[in-house]
Design an enzyme around this catalytic site. Structure first.
Site, short mmCIF file in Angstrom:
data_model
loop_
_atom_site.label_atom_id
_atom_site.label_comp_id
_atom_site.label_asym_id
_atom_site.label_seq_id
_atom_site.Cartn_x
_atom_site.Cartn_y
_atom_site.Cartn_z
N ASN A 13 -29.84 20.03 11.89
CA ASN A 13 -29.70 21.55 12.86
C ASN A 13 -28.46 20.87 12.98
OD1 ASN A 13 -29.51 23.53 15.91
ND2 ASN A 13 -28.80 23.99 13.74
N GLN A 46 -23.85 25.37 14.29
CA GLN A 46 -22.97 25.85 15.07
C GLN A 46 -21.69 24.63 15.43
OE1 GLN A 46 -26.30 25.57 15.99
NE2 GLN A 46 -26.79 27.87 15.47
N ASN A 66 -21.49 30.07 16.70
CA ASN A 66 -22.18 30.33 15.86
C ASN A 66 -20.92 30.80 14.68
OD1 ASN A 66 -24.85 31.04 16.56
ND2 ASN A 66 -24.86 32.92 16.47
N CYS A 75 -27.98 25.96 22.89
CA CYS A 75 -28.12 25.67 21.81
C CYS A 75 -28.94 24.34 22.00
CB CYS A 75 -27.28 25.87 20.57
SG CYS A 75 -27.31 25.27 18.90
N GLY A 76 -30.50 24.51 21.86
CA GLY A 76 -30.82 23.07 22.34
C GLY A 76 -30.87 21.63 21.12
N ASN A 192 -32.90 36.07 17.84
CA ASN A 192 -33.09 34.58 17.83
C ASN A 192 -34.76 34.83 17.36
OD1 ASN A 192 -30.90 33.03 17.59
ND2 ASN A 192 -31.52 33.25 20.20
N GLU A 210 -32.24 32.28 13.39
CA GLU A 210 -31.09 32.35 14.88
C GLU A 210 -30.19 33.77 14.10
OE1 GLU A 210 -29.42 28.62 16.12
OE2 GLU A 210 -31.10 27.60 14.39
N CYS A 219 -34.71 24.52 15.77
CA CYS A 219 -33.83 25.61 16.49
C CYS A 219 -34.31 24.79 17.59
CB CYS A 219 -33.77 27.01 16.48
SG CYS A 219 -33.44 27.91 18.26
N GLY A 222 -35.51 27.43 20.55
CA GLY A 222 -36.22 28.99 19.62
C GLY A 222 -37.42 27.82 20.01
#
Length: 276
Positions: A13, A46, A66, A75-76, A192, A210, A219, A222
């Protein structure tokens, strides 16, 4: 305007991280879209902006955009990269930092070996908090798309998630069903969409479509949402290993009213500058 940036990734990611503490950064939606274009800009899932804190007890403010230019609250995977960025850039020498986000505060802890644990906060289940258009809270909801009915769990991790159980994540209709559910009228702020395959009570495979981005290699929020939904529905027990296309995360959640903890890698790819 010349901007210095760092390209980072968490399980594939990918992010562009910009220091808004030592330089003034004001980006329009069009500029964010340009930076996010993989042919004409830098390219990212991102963009992460590091800013001075809003709260007296926080170290920084954490903002997320985004690739379509929209700003989101959570956003983890980005949070783990944020923690590594502020340390590597000399903005903080703390092992643990607290950051203000649009979804409340997050606590980021650097582990030995370069991994980062993020306290993702307490998940929200009430439809109005997700947000989800539903009369009452339920462990599962049903939705109809193009004549077919699907059952899903819904939870907010600071951003809205719908989690569907599938037999085989690799064969899940992520690119066809994902965008239809993401923009469904049931989700007034879009959502998401997670496609979760349960291997055993401590192990799942997951793909996520996403909102505003499409499917990514990982994610973090997520993964947290999928584990929370799976535990709520009696399918999972903590800790849970979540295998995403880009790699694995470890998720812990003790149940209602407790925060979710996510542990995983954060990697610096390269540094650069771009003129807008």
């Amino acid at each position: 305007m010349k901007l210095n940036f760092v390209k980072m990734q968490g399980l594939g990611n990918d992010f562009v991280v910009i220091d808004g503490v030592r330089q003034r950064v004001e980006l329009s939606v069009e500029q964010v879209r340009h930076l996010g274009h993989r042919h004409f800009g830098i390219g990212f899932d991102q963009l992460l902006l590091v800013e001075p804190p809003l709260s007296a007890n926080a170290d920084f403010r954490y903002r997320i955009f985004n690739a379509d230019g929209s700003e989101v609250s959570q956003c983890g995977n980005g949070a783990r990269c944020f923690a590594r960025f502020v340390y590597e850039q000399g903005l903080s020498d703390k092992t643990e930092v607290r950051v203000d986000t649009g979804a409340g505060q997050l606590v980021l802890h650097r582990e030995a070996g370069g991994e980062v644990t993020v306290n993702m906060g307490v998940p929200r289940h009430e439809p109005v908090q997700i947000p989800l258009l539903a009369d009452d809270e339920a462990l599962e909801y049903e939705i109809e798309v193009e004549g077919s009915a699907y059952r899903y769990g819904a939870v907010s991790m600071g951003n809205p998630h719908a989690v569907l159980r599938v037999d085989n994540a690799a064969a899940a209709p992520v690119h066809t069903l994902g965008p239809l559910l993401e923009s469904h009228a049931r989700f007034p702020q879009r959502a998401n969409i997670g496609f979760m395959q349960i291997v055993d009570p401590h192990h799942i495979r997951l793909r996520v479509y996403e909102r505003g981005t499409g499917e990514t290699l990982a994610c973090g929020s997520g993964a947290c949402a999928a584990v929370v939904s799976g535990i709520e529905r009696g399918w999972l027990k903590q800790p849970v290993r979540v295998d995403l296309p880009g790699g694995s995360l470890q998720i812990r959640w003790a149940g209602r009213g407790e925060p979710v903890y996510m542990t995983g890698p954060a990697v610096t790819v390269f540094e650069g500058s771009i003129t807008l």
